[in-house]
Design a protein around this motif. Structure first.
Motif, PDB file in Angstrom:
ATOM      1  N   LEU A  90       0.860  -1.220  -0.077  1.00 45.58           N
ATOM      2  CA  LEU A  90       0.000  -0.079  -0.067  1.00 45.58           C
ATOM      3  C   LEU A  90       0.849   1.165  -0.007  1.00 45.58           C
ATOM      4  N   VAL A  91       0.659   2.174  -0.830  1.00 46.81           N
ATOM      5  CA  VAL A  91       1.103   3.537  -0.971  1.00 46.81           C
ATOM      6  C   VAL A  91       0.056   4.626  -0.653  1.00 46.81           C
ATOM      7  N   ASN A  92       0.164   5.292   0.446  1.00 44.07           N
ATOM      8  CA  ASN A  92      -0.810   6.447   0.637  1.00 44.07           C
ATOM      9  C   ASN A  92      -0.132   7.667  -0.002  1.00 44.07           C
ATOM     10  N   LEU A  93      -0.713   8.258  -1.198  1.00 43.36           N
ATOM     11  CA  LEU A  93      -0.165   9.160  -1.774  1.00 43.36           C
ATOM     12  C   LEU A  93      -1.165  10.352  -1.960  1.00 43.36           C
ATOM     13  N   ALA A  94      -2.326  10.088  -1.593  1.00 40.48           N
ATOM     14  CA  ALA A  94      -3.655  11.205  -1.864  1.00 40.48           C
ATOM     15  C   ALA A  94      -3.245  12.008  -1.010  1.00 40.48           C
ATOM     16  N   ARG A 139       3.607  -4.333   3.323  1.00 38.06           N
ATOM     17  CA  ARG A 139       4.430  -3.261   3.043  1.00 38.06           C
ATOM     18  C   ARG A 139       3.408  -1.937   2.738  1.00 38.06           C
ATOM     19  N   ILE A 140       3.837  -1.068   3.853  1.00 37.94           N
ATOM     20  CA  ILE A 140       2.913   0.233   3.761  1.00 37.94           C
ATOM     21  C   ILE A 140       3.753   1.475   3.988  1.00 37.94           C
ATOM     22  N   VAL A 141       3.696   2.259   2.916  1.00 44.45           N
ATOM     23  CA  VAL A 141       4.500   3.559   2.683  1.00 44.45           C
ATOM     24  C   VAL A 141       3.444   4.691   2.634  1.00 44.45           C
ATOM     25  N   SER A 142       3.795   5.834   3.564  1.00 47.57           N
ATOM     26  CA  SER A 142       2.868   6.825   3.464  1.00 47.57           C
ATOM     27  C   SER A 142       3.786   7.949   2.952  1.00 47.57           C
ATOM     28  N   LEU A 143       3.049   8.870   2.201  1.00 49.48           N
ATOM     29  CA  LEU A 143       3.881  10.112   1.914  1.00 49.48           C
ATOM     30  C   LEU A 143       3.673  11.460   2.998  1.00 49.48           C
ATOM     31  N   VAL A 185       5.802  -0.467   8.275  1.00 52.25           N
ATOM     32  CA  VAL A 185       5.047   0.640   7.865  1.00 52.25           C
ATOM     33  C   VAL A 185       6.074   2.105   7.945  1.00 52.25           C
ATOM     34  N   ASN A 186       6.234   2.475   7.115  1.00 50.12           N
ATOM     35  CA  ASN A 186       7.215   3.791   6.745  1.00 50.12           C
ATOM     36  C   ASN A 186       6.779   4.652   6.161  1.00 50.12           C
ATOM     37  N   ALA A 187       7.422   6.006   6.295  1.00 53.59           N
ATOM     38  CA  ALA A 187       7.068   7.255   5.771  1.00 53.59           C
ATOM     39  C   ALA A 187       8.250   7.741   4.827  1.00 53.59           C
ATOM     40  N   VAL A 188       7.615   8.407   3.815  1.00 53.27           N
ATOM     41  CA  VAL A 188       8.859   9.095   3.037  1.00 53.27           C
ATOM     42  C   VAL A 188       8.249  10.728   3.006  1.00 53.27           C
ATOM     43  N   ALA A 189       9.550  11.463   3.339  1.00 57.82           N
ATOM     44  CA  ALA A 189       9.217  12.900   3.455  1.00 57.82           C
ATOM     45  C   ALA A 189      10.160  13.636   2.302  1.00 57.82           C
ATOM     46  N   LEU A 232      11.339   0.621  -0.234  1.00 61.11           N
ATOM     47  CA  LEU A 232      10.541   0.340   0.855  1.00 61.11           C
ATOM     48  C   LEU A 232       9.531  -0.754   0.745  1.00 61.11           C
ATOM     49  N   LEU A 233       9.056  -1.013  -0.380  1.00 59.52           N
ATOM     50  CA  LEU A 233       7.836  -1.925  -0.582  1.00 59.52           C
ATOM     51  C   LEU A 233       8.424  -3.325  -1.016  1.00 59.52           C
ATOM     52  N   GLY A 234       9.864  -3.469  -1.201  1.00 59.02           N
ATOM     53  CA  GLY A 234      10.498  -4.317  -1.301  1.00 59.02           C
ATOM     54  C   GLY A 234      10.999  -5.581  -0.414  1.00 59.02           C
ATOM     55  N   GLU A 235      11.398  -6.671  -0.794  1.00 57.16           N
ATOM     56  CA  GLU A 235      11.879  -7.729   0.096  1.00 57.16           C
ATOM     57  C   GLU A 235      13.144  -7.175   0.826  1.00 57.16           C
ATOM     58  N   ASP A 236      14.181  -6.427   0.342  1.00 64.62           N
ATOM     59  CA  ASP A 236      15.413  -6.028   0.915  1.00 64.62           C
ATOM     60  C   ASP A 236      14.959  -5.171   2.099  1.00 64.62           C
ATOM     61  N   ALA A 237      13.622  -4.503   2.220  1.00 64.71           N
ATOM     62  CA  ALA A 237      13.552  -3.471   3.544  1.00 64.71           C
ATOM     63  C   ALA A 237      12.710  -4.095   4.559  1.00 64.71           C
ATOM     64  N   GLY A 238      12.781  -5.322   4.521  1.00 62.69           N
ATOM     65  CA  GLY A 238      11.963  -6.323   5.625  1.00 62.69           C
ATOM     66  C   GLY A 238      12.201  -5.889   6.874  1.00 62.69           C
ATOM     67  N   ILE A 239      13.380  -5.321   7.170  1.00 59.78           N
ATOM     68  CA  ILE A 239      13.797  -4.949   8.794  1.00 59.78           C
ATOM     69  C   ILE A 239      13.593  -3.410   8.905  1.00 59.78           C
ATOM     70  N   ILE A 240      13.164  -2.851   8.037  1.00 60.23           N
ATOM     71  CA  ILE A 240      12.929  -1.292   8.133  1.00 60.23           C
ATOM     72  C   ILE A 240      11.511  -1.063   8.531  1.00 60.23           C
TER      73      ILE A 240
END
Length: 254
Positions: A90-94, A139-143, A185-189, A232-240
């Motif tokens: 999931l990517v929360n961009l709205a 994997r959840i990433v929010s803007l 669950v992570n955020a990108v700023a 951040l949505l990928g397998e390599d980011a599983g510990i983040i």
């Protein structure tokens, strides 16, 4: 371009239909990597998804959705679950911006900014999580925004900054509750990005003004932000998890 195998997962992206937006750049990158995608937006979603399906040969849905409306969000996810592989991304961009100064903003505008940026993220994330919990992965990433960290100073002012700061707290708290289920669950700023959200297409003069103080001396491209989201949505980011990633060229050093 086509894929030889059925995608193992679907990534749902809200607010991802804009031709010059971060969301569409992320959706295209995910499709190129073999994920099915579902684009949820208030306009343009069907055309965006059709273009992705034709170019990359993956299943892609475009649905007209109001992320502030429970029934609209629920109907969209039911359709995604019926038509596509498991939605474990999931990517929360709205979101909407607000350049109105604090003493001039009306309660109605304040509420609208929080409805789209904050309530929309809450409703969509809450609806997406049960399927991820059932799958044992997600994997959840929010803007968020540099505006949340600096208290504005780019284009938008108090309402937007406060709402995007809420995304950071939301991300950390949800990450605490769902980590045991294998969900990150992570955020990108981002700092200033070459999109149309900041009052129209950026010309060279505006880009130069917005990048003043940046260590890299320029604004970010949509594709650069999309690349971080997709990592951040990928397998390599599983510990983040519970992290906020700055991508601003050094305009803000946290």
């Amino acid at each position: 371009m086509s894929t030889a195998t059925t995608p193992a997962r679907t990534v749902v992206l809200t607010g991802a239909a804009s031709p010059r937006g971060i969301g569409l750049a992320a959706a295209r990158r995910l499709a190129a990597e073999g994920s099915a995608v579902a684009i949820l937006d208030v306009r343009g979603a069907e055309d965006a998804a059709a273009g992705i399906a034709a170019e990359f040969g993956v299943p892609a849905l475009g649905l007209t959705v109001d992320v502030t409306d429970v029934a609209s969000v629920d109907a969209a996810f039911r359709y995604v679950q019926e038509e596509l592989p498991p939605a474990t991304g999931l990517v929360n961009l709205a979101g909407i911006s607000s350049p109105t100064p604090f003493l001039e903003i009306t309660p109605e505008e304040w509420d609208r900014v929080f409805e789209v940026n904050m309530k929309g993220t809450f409703l969509v994330t809450q609806r997406a999580l049960p399927a991820m919990i059932e799958a044992g992965t997600g994997r959840i990433v929010s803007l968020s925004s540099i505006s949340a960290q600096r208290g504005g100073g780019t284009y938008s002012k108090v309402a937007y900054s406060a709402a995007k700061a809420g995304i950071i707290g939301f991300t950390r708290a949800v990450a605490r509750e769902v980590g045991e289920h294998g969900i990150t669950v992570n955020a990108v700023a981002p700092g200033p990005v070459d999109t149309d959200i900041m009052g129209g297409t950026l010309d060279d003069e505006r880009k130069a003004a917005m990048s003043q103080g940046s260590l890299m001396g320029r604004v970010a491209s949509r594709e650069e932000v999309a690349a971080l989201i997709c990592f951040l949505l990928g397998e390599d980011a599983g510990i983040i998890t519970a992290a906020t990633y700055d991508i601003n060229g050094g305009l803000q050093i946290s």
